[in-house]
Scaffold this active site. Structure first.
Site, short mmCIF file in Angstrom:
data_model
loop_
_atom_site.label_atom_id
_atom_site.label_comp_id
_atom_site.label_asym_id
_atom_site.label_seq_id
_atom_site.Cartn_x
_atom_site.Cartn_y
_atom_site.Cartn_z
N VAL A 501 69.74 65.51 -7.50
CA VAL A 501 70.52 64.80 -8.52
C VAL A 501 71.78 64.16 -7.95
CG1 VAL A 501 69.64 66.31 -10.32
CG2 VAL A 501 71.79 66.88 -9.21
N GLU A 502 72.35 63.23 -8.72
CA GLU A 502 73.58 62.50 -8.37
C GLU A 502 73.49 61.85 -6.99
OE1 GLU A 502 77.29 64.40 -9.18
OE2 GLU A 502 76.68 65.10 -11.15
N GLY A 503 72.37 61.21 -6.74
CA GLY A 503 72.12 60.56 -5.46
C GLY A 503 71.32 61.49 -4.57
#
Length: 825
Positions: A501-503
């Site tokens: 997640v988040e990149g």
């Protein structure tokens, strides 16, 4: 004096000027003085005249800017325009988002260590510390992760209520709006502590305080939006989610297909200007329980209703009540079987008024910038905290288990193979805490550290995965059997979530850390890129010219410094402290200089192709990352007033990072497309060959020992790791058994001595030997009880859960009914 010697003298003068990064005017003056000295005190020869000609040519171009622009800068400008890839607005915003902080010094080749050490030590306030010690401790007491993950698939109602009432969902919201107004360090510490008890609970607390409606409202919301929503979010009356990811746009968030069109529509019985939106989102944390949905979509205004004369506004963010007509909250996802709420949301032609845009109509089209700036801060806190939690808990419990668990009549922690894995846990646990504190501290200084946050997110989640894998290996069968006693399995299963997640980590390492870092941290490249893309060519050439020669001087400076530091082993480099860590500042300066030189050459030779050479970019990302991670360890050590017990951990991390940097450089040079340039760069950076090696077995043994001892550094490294307090608790039984086994150590020595003397049967069980020792007067009754308590605790710890077939399958098989016997007719 021979011409060759004269030439060497002038080259040394130039080298010293470059090493000291003198301004061009000063360089010209120093070289003029050097030439005058040669003229006056030596016999002029070809070396002098060659130096004079070179000086004259440089002076000519330097003092006649029009000639320089026509002959050099304009051609270089045209070349740069050709090699640079086209940059769209989304890429430009991503590059501009956030701030350059300490990583900028590390990238530019001559870090100012005194500046780093002068940064104030991040600390919790009394109120924040009390919240961690009391409310957070009480929350952890309430959490049973087996029940949460494998039975309820949700937090218990009383836990949800406690989280809301005690303000866990409003930690970042200022007090004026009813929130806690906590620092980033406090936010990070609370999440870290909860995550050592339950990852699902930690995510539930983390998300509303990270990238989402609360964060976006704080920075971009209208006053009316803040006044209404922030108090409700702080009190837990509203549960937020933020919907960005779609089935076709994950890491490439800028490609979201979700679309909103400006139009007139009905709202509350009136015709108002608004937006008709269609979206399809997935992987949205808290969506299944959300009462308000933050939504990212692309905004279009084909009828020019906004009056700005443009059709495509780009990504825009709105805040929509979950019960708004047309909003669909879909079913739940089950991420790696974890229990935090995650699911889908959809909407088709949902009309919202313009005042539902975060920030109102004036922020139409500003969504990507808003997200990038918020992400720069958010990624510095939440996911690094999760990686830290794994490392802290693994350090404490794996160390304890390695003393408790015996094989071949020896605690498994005494075996060198196990010790090797334990050393990684020990060293990385120290590193993640140092990185967590310094990175969160940057946010509290008002910095939005875009590159540092990418480094922290990638490496601290990867280190968490490494630590968890080692912990699983050491625990063996004890870790792979699911049940109420297993304190590792849920953490092990959830590791890919933080990685993704988040990149996603592959994207973060290959594209973001160096891709963004090289452009943002370099003193000239970003401005040169902006100049090359100006529509006014003449103005672009002038700006480019003002940067070009400074850039060339910067390159010569890095070359001279890198070669000088390599030949001298960096022994002449500045060091801000004395003692055993001083040499590491010098070595990091040397590698920083090598990064500056290598990056410049790579960008100059490959241009836009470097963006596509992801594996090369990733190796330079590793160099920058380990420079940062190592510097956080040095800062942490100094901030804690150089505890003697920490020194082996500091040395392990320095040696670990320097060897990783060296490995990344060697791989980069070996795979550089221009083989000659690769070999030349390696010769300059490592003129005497490889300089660094991995931590020694002796050093690793030294950092492992405290894991199996009751000592101050064990407590400090694992501070904020929640451990149960009773023998029937999943982690409490291990901790209490650890202390009982330690308490029995002296008495066990008597038994070992008796066994060597053949007074006790070496083939007997531990309990049988205890009885033999009592019978022969080797130990007394009090000592017997100490041994019995330790042995019973040991046996309890190594037990695993077992269940009936019906309990595991969840199906109760009905027994076949017996057929009634009938009498024959």
């Amino acid at each position: 004096m021979t011409g060759l010697l004269q030439l060497v003298i002038m080259l040394l003068v130039v080298g010293v000027c470059a090493y000291q990064r003198m301004k061009m005017q000063k360089v010209m003056l120093v070289n003029a003085v050097a030439l005058a000295g040669l003229w006056l005190f030596t016999d002029a020869s070809w070396g002098f005249y060659l130096s004079l000609v070179i000086y004259g040519v440089v002076a000519l171009f330097y003092f006649l800017p029009d000639l320089r622009i026509d002959w050099i800068s304009r051609k270089a400008y045209s070349f740069m325009q050709k090699v640079l890839p086209p940059m769209n607005e989304t890429e430009k915003v991503a590059l501009e988002a956030g701030d350059v902080w300490w990583e900028g010094d590390l990238f530019r080749g001559n870090p100012d260590w005194k500046k780093m050490l002068a940064i104030a030590k991040p600390t919790l306030t009394e109120e924040e510390q009390a919240f961690v010690d009391n409310e957070t401790e009480e929350l952890c007491d309430m959490l049973d992760d087996w029940d949460i993950v494998h039975k309820r698939k949700d937090l218990p109602p009383e836990v949800w209520q406690f989280i809301k009432e005690k303000g866990f969902l409003g930690m970042i919201i200022p007090k004026e709006f009813g929130g806690k107004g906590f620092s980033a360090l406090a936010h990070s510490t609370v999440v870290t502590k909860i995550a050592t008890r339950s990852g699902s609970a930690a995510v539930t607390v983390m998300v509303p305080n990270s990238l989402g409606p609360g964060e976006l409202l704080l920075h971009y919301g209208t006053q009316e939006q803040k006044d209404y929503y922030l108090p409700r979010l702080a009190a837990g009356k509203e549960i937020p989610c933020f919907a960005l990811t779609s089935p076709v746009a994950g890491s490439d968030a800028g490609a979201i297909p979700d679309k909103g069109v400006v139009c007139m529509g009905e709202h509350n019985g009136e015709q108002v200007l608004g937006i008709k939106i269609t979206w399809n989102k997935r992987y949205i944390t808290l969506a299944p329980v959300a009462t308000i949905v933050g939504l990212a979509f692309k905004l279009y205004d084909p009828d020019n209703l906004l009056g700005e004369g443009k059709d495509d506004y780009g990504i825009t963010c709105a805040l929509i009540p979950a019960d708004h007509p047309g909003v669909e909250i879909g079913q739940r996802h089950l991420p790696m079987n974890q229990a935090f709420m995650n699911g889908t949301t959809k909407g088709k032609d949902v009309f919202i008024p313009m005042d539902m845009l975060i920030g109102g109509q004036s922020y139409a089209g500003e969504g990507w910038r808003m997200l990038m700036e918020s992400l720069a801060a958010g990624r510095s806190i939440s996911l690094p905290a999760m990686g830290t939690a794994v490392s802290k808990l693994s350090y404490r419990l794996t160390g304890a288990y390695s003393l408790i668990r015996e094989q071949f009549k020896t605690p498994i922690g005494r075996f060198e193979g196990v010790e090797e894995a334990m050393a990684r846990i020990a060293g990385l646990a120290y590193q993640v805490e140092a990185s967590r504190v310094m990175t969160a501290g940057a946010v509290d200084l008002g910095v939005k550290p875009s590159v540092v946050s990418a480094i922290a997110k990638y490496h601290m989640t990867e280190m968490g995965r490494t630590v968890m894998n080692d912990s699983m290996d050491i625990h063996g069968g004890r870790a792979i059997i699911m049940g109420e006693r297993n304190y590792l399995a849920n953490g092990y299963m959830s590791q890919p979530i933080g990685i993704t997640v988040e990149g996603a980590n592959i994207l973060t390492r290959n594209l973001m850390i160096f891709g963004q870092g090289a452009v943002r941290c370099h003193p000239y490249v970003f401005r040169e890129m902006m100049a090359a893309q100006m529509q006014d060519t003449e103005e672009g050439v002038k700006r480019f010219d003002s940067l070009l020669f400074r850039h060339i001087g910067y390159g010569f400076s890095n070359f001279a410094r890198t070669l000088g530091l390599g030949l001298t082993g960096a022994k002449l480099a500045d060091k801000p402290v004395a003692g055993q860590t001083a040499k590491y500042y010098q070595q990091l300066t040397r590698m920083s200089s090598a990064l500056a030189l290598t990056s410049d050459v790579a960008m100059g030779m490959l241009g836009g192709d470097l963006k596509r050479k992801e594996r090369l970019s990733a190796r330079l990302a590793d160099v920058l990352s380990h420079l940062y991670l190592a510097s956080t360890v040095l800062k942490y050590y100094e901030d804690n007033e150089r505890p003697l017990a920490d020194l082996p951990y500091v040395e392990w991390n320095m040696q670990y990072s320097l060897e990783k940097i060296q490995e990344a450089f060697y791989d980069f040079y070996a795979n550089f497309p221009n083989k000659f340039a690769g070999k030349f760069l390696k010769l300059v950076a490592f003129p005497l060959g490889k300089s660094y090696s991995k931590p020694s077995d002796r050093l690793e043994r030294e950092i492992v020992k405290p894991m199996m001892q009751d000592c101050e550094i064990r407590d400090r490294i694992t501070k904020y790791a929640y451990v149960g307090k009773t023998a029937d608790d999943v982690t409490g039984r291990v901790e209490l058994a650890f202390f009982k086994v330690l308490a029995a150590d002296e008495v066990r020595r008597k038994l070992r001595k008796a066994m060597k003397a053949k007074e006790l049967d070496k083939n007997a069980t531990n309990m049988e030997r205890i009885e033999q020792a009592i019978a022969k007067g080797i130990i007394n009754e009090e000592e017997k009880q100490i041994l019995v308590d330790a042995e019973e605790a040991r046996m309890d710890v190594i037990q695993v859960d077992d269940y009936s077939h019906e309990q595991i399958s969840g199906v109760v098989e009905e027994k076949p009914k017996k057929k009634k016997k009938t009498k024959a007719a």
